[in-house]
Design a protein around this motif. Sequence first.
Motif, short mmCIF file in Angstrom:
data_model
loop_
_atom_site.label_atom_id
_atom_site.label_comp_id
_atom_site.label_asym_id
_atom_site.label_seq_id
_atom_site.Cartn_x
_atom_site.Cartn_y
_atom_site.Cartn_z
N LYS A 22 22.89 -7.33 -53.60
CA LYS A 22 23.75 -7.41 -54.78
C LYS A 22 23.89 -8.83 -55.31
CE LYS A 22 26.59 -3.55 -53.13
NZ LYS A 22 27.95 -3.13 -52.69
N GLN A 23 23.66 -9.81 -54.46
CA GLN A 23 23.86 -11.21 -54.85
C GLN A 23 22.59 -12.00 -54.63
OE1 GLN A 23 27.11 -11.07 -51.79
NE2 GLN A 23 28.14 -12.43 -53.23
N LEU A 24 22.52 -13.17 -55.27
CA LEU A 24 21.42 -14.08 -54.98
C LEU A 24 21.50 -14.50 -53.52
CD1 LEU A 24 21.34 -16.44 -58.09
CD2 LEU A 24 19.99 -14.40 -57.66
N PRO A 25 20.37 -14.67 -52.84
CA PRO A 25 20.39 -15.00 -51.41
C PRO A 25 20.69 -16.47 -51.14
CG PRO A 25 18.14 -14.88 -52.17
CD PRO A 25 18.99 -14.47 -53.34
N CYS A 26 20.99 -17.25 -52.17
CA CYS A 26 21.19 -18.68 -51.99
C CYS A 26 22.42 -19.13 -52.78
CB CYS A 26 19.95 -19.44 -52.47
SG CYS A 26 20.15 -21.22 -52.61
N ARG A 27 23.27 -19.96 -52.16
CA ARG A 27 24.40 -20.55 -52.85
C ARG A 27 24.76 -21.86 -52.17
NH1 ARG A 27 28.35 -15.62 -51.14
NH2 ARG A 27 28.78 -16.20 -48.99
N VAL A 28 25.49 -22.72 -52.90
CA VAL A 28 25.77 -24.07 -52.43
C VAL A 28 27.23 -24.41 -52.68
CG1 VAL A 28 25.13 -26.52 -52.63
CG2 VAL A 28 23.39 -24.75 -52.96
N LEU A 29 27.83 -25.09 -51.71
CA LEU A 29 29.20 -25.57 -51.84
C LEU A 29 29.22 -27.09 -51.78
CD1 LEU A 29 32.34 -25.29 -51.79
CD2 LEU A 29 32.16 -25.18 -49.28
N LEU A 30 29.84 -27.72 -52.79
CA LEU A 30 30.13 -29.15 -52.76
C LEU A 30 31.60 -29.29 -52.40
CD1 LEU A 30 29.68 -32.17 -53.22
CD2 LEU A 30 29.99 -31.77 -55.68
N LEU A 31 31.86 -29.75 -51.20
CA LEU A 31 33.22 -29.89 -50.71
C LEU A 31 33.58 -31.38 -50.66
CD1 LEU A 31 35.78 -28.69 -49.54
CD2 LEU A 31 34.65 -28.57 -47.31
N ARG A 32 34.44 -31.80 -51.60
CA ARG A 32 34.79 -33.22 -51.71
C ARG A 32 36.02 -33.51 -50.86
NH1 ARG A 32 33.80 -33.57 -58.22
NH2 ARG A 32 35.50 -32.05 -58.20
N ARG A 33 35.79 -34.23 -49.78
CA ARG A 33 36.89 -34.57 -48.87
C ARG A 33 37.77 -35.66 -49.46
NH1 ARG A 33 34.76 -36.42 -43.57
NH2 ARG A 33 36.94 -36.14 -42.96
N THR A 34 37.13 -36.70 -49.98
CA THR A 34 37.81 -37.77 -50.71
C THR A 34 36.94 -38.11 -51.91
OG1 THR A 34 36.76 -39.62 -49.54
CG2 THR A 34 38.72 -38.66 -48.51
N ARG A 35 37.30 -39.18 -52.64
CA ARG A 35 36.48 -39.57 -53.78
C ARG A 35 35.14 -40.15 -53.35
NH1 ARG A 35 41.00 -43.07 -56.82
NH2 ARG A 35 41.53 -43.40 -54.63
N THR A 36 35.02 -40.55 -52.10
CA THR A 36 33.77 -41.17 -51.62
C THR A 36 33.18 -40.46 -50.40
OG1 THR A 36 35.05 -42.73 -50.26
CG2 THR A 36 34.43 -43.45 -52.48
N GLU A 37 33.72 -39.31 -50.04
CA GLU A 37 33.19 -38.56 -48.90
C GLU A 37 33.08 -37.09 -49.28
OE1 GLU A 37 36.36 -39.87 -46.16
OE2 GLU A 37 34.73 -40.45 -44.83
N SER A 38 31.91 -36.51 -49.03
CA SER A 38 31.68 -35.12 -49.40
C SER A 38 30.84 -34.43 -48.34
CB SER A 38 30.96 -35.02 -50.74
OG SER A 38 31.66 -35.69 -51.76
#
Length: 487
Positions: free
Chosen positions: A125-141
């Motif tokens: 039902k969904q695309l087999p690929c997805r991505v998360l950008l998780l920003r911990r701080t303004r300079t760390e992700s």
Amino acid sequence: MPEEMERLSTSAALNCVDKAMFALHSQDESMVNHYILTIDGSVDPVKLKSALTTVLLCHPSLRSTIRAGLFRQTRETRSNYGNDILSVWDLVQPQGPTDSSRSQIGARYDSLVSDWMNRQLDPGKQLPCRVLLLRRTRTESSLVFTWHHSAADGLQFLRFIGEVVQEYNGATDNSSRSRHSLGNERGDDLVALAQACRLRVGYFYLRMIATLAHRFLFAPLSPNARICRRRSRRSAEINFCQGSLNPYELRQIRSKSRSVGATVNDILMAACFKTVEEWNSAHGKPSRKISIMVPVNIGSPMSLQVIANRVSFISVSTTHKERVDPEALLRTVKEKTSRMLRNGIAFSIVYAVYFCTHLPLRIPKYVAKFLIATEIYLDSTLLTNLGLIWPEWSTSSEGVKMGDAEITSVLGLPPVVSPMGMSLCVGTYHDHLHIALVYKAACFSKAEARTFLSLYLHELRSYQRTAEGILAPQVIQRHVREPVSTG
């Protein structure tokens, strides 16, 4: 609910490993992989999404859904794939963390990554690929790349991530980038690779028959040990912990492997055997036969341009007697593994799943259900060694860049089937050996998983070339600091 994505006419059949992973998915066994990239610096989400959509255009298997008919399964490409490919989450408010909120970042990060990992991904039902950008701080992700195993194996998808990073950096020529179609080639591409292997392996088909007969007829008479757990209820929820070996320790282990004519992978496996045995003995259930499932890349140079499943497996087992002496164990593992690879034993699983998946579609589902319910044909655990990650870009003094930001670590998280309860994944990046232990939350607690990983790190360090040891870096549960349980 997102709108129904437009279908294109392009479609193609799945190979036998794709179908096997989809059959396991039908039994509520999440065949989903993750790569977590730790980023020192800021990542532009607009630029990242553009890079993702551009590279996805060249790999239709990652922008396709699986359509299951009455007699066959096909992969169908989708045209509208940009809206759902990237998610951006923030741990803190844009104005930056306060002293009080900073102390909560670790727990918040842990919660968000767990939520992302345990979100259902249905390739039908969904695309087999997805991505998360998780920003911990303004300079760390952190960048979490997630994909379903029915679309690609770990090494192939790692190449996809490399292409995304290069596109983000503007290091590719879009005019010369080739776009690969799904194609409609007759036959199974993995079986074709197996048939090519028979030209260099004597008595190839006889070896395949003998291996399958041993695995499915004789091996169950001496069933594999299970990693002891206090709970055994079924649940899809997974979690992970991680550790690493520093450059000095890794050099020592490499030196040790060379001195005995083995490989680092042999040492990783030998240490895993000892860890499972020690764990089970400590829980009052000594093990007779322990078996480790090891993914093997069976791709050829001709198939490097297509992101797909090019993986099979070998199962290496040892008895209690073979595990008594660590040096003898390493020699045994080396001999068994090299013999299996030399004789193309990984292709026996290709033939097994090829036969199974070419029966009516309900049969593979019944077989998957039988394997999970009985457990007798499944290994004790899975150990994946990704090897050196991005060797053409990474050096000992500098990691891979994304713009002005630097990728400081790459961690692979493989799927876990319920009878095994946990899986290990190892990869070398920036002269560090990063190790992830992924486990079923219904089978093991965080403290138990961390203790098991600590035992594994201890066993790895025992294979250093010299007697000089360095105290182990603390095993971490992402960024949550907890003492490792010893009981």
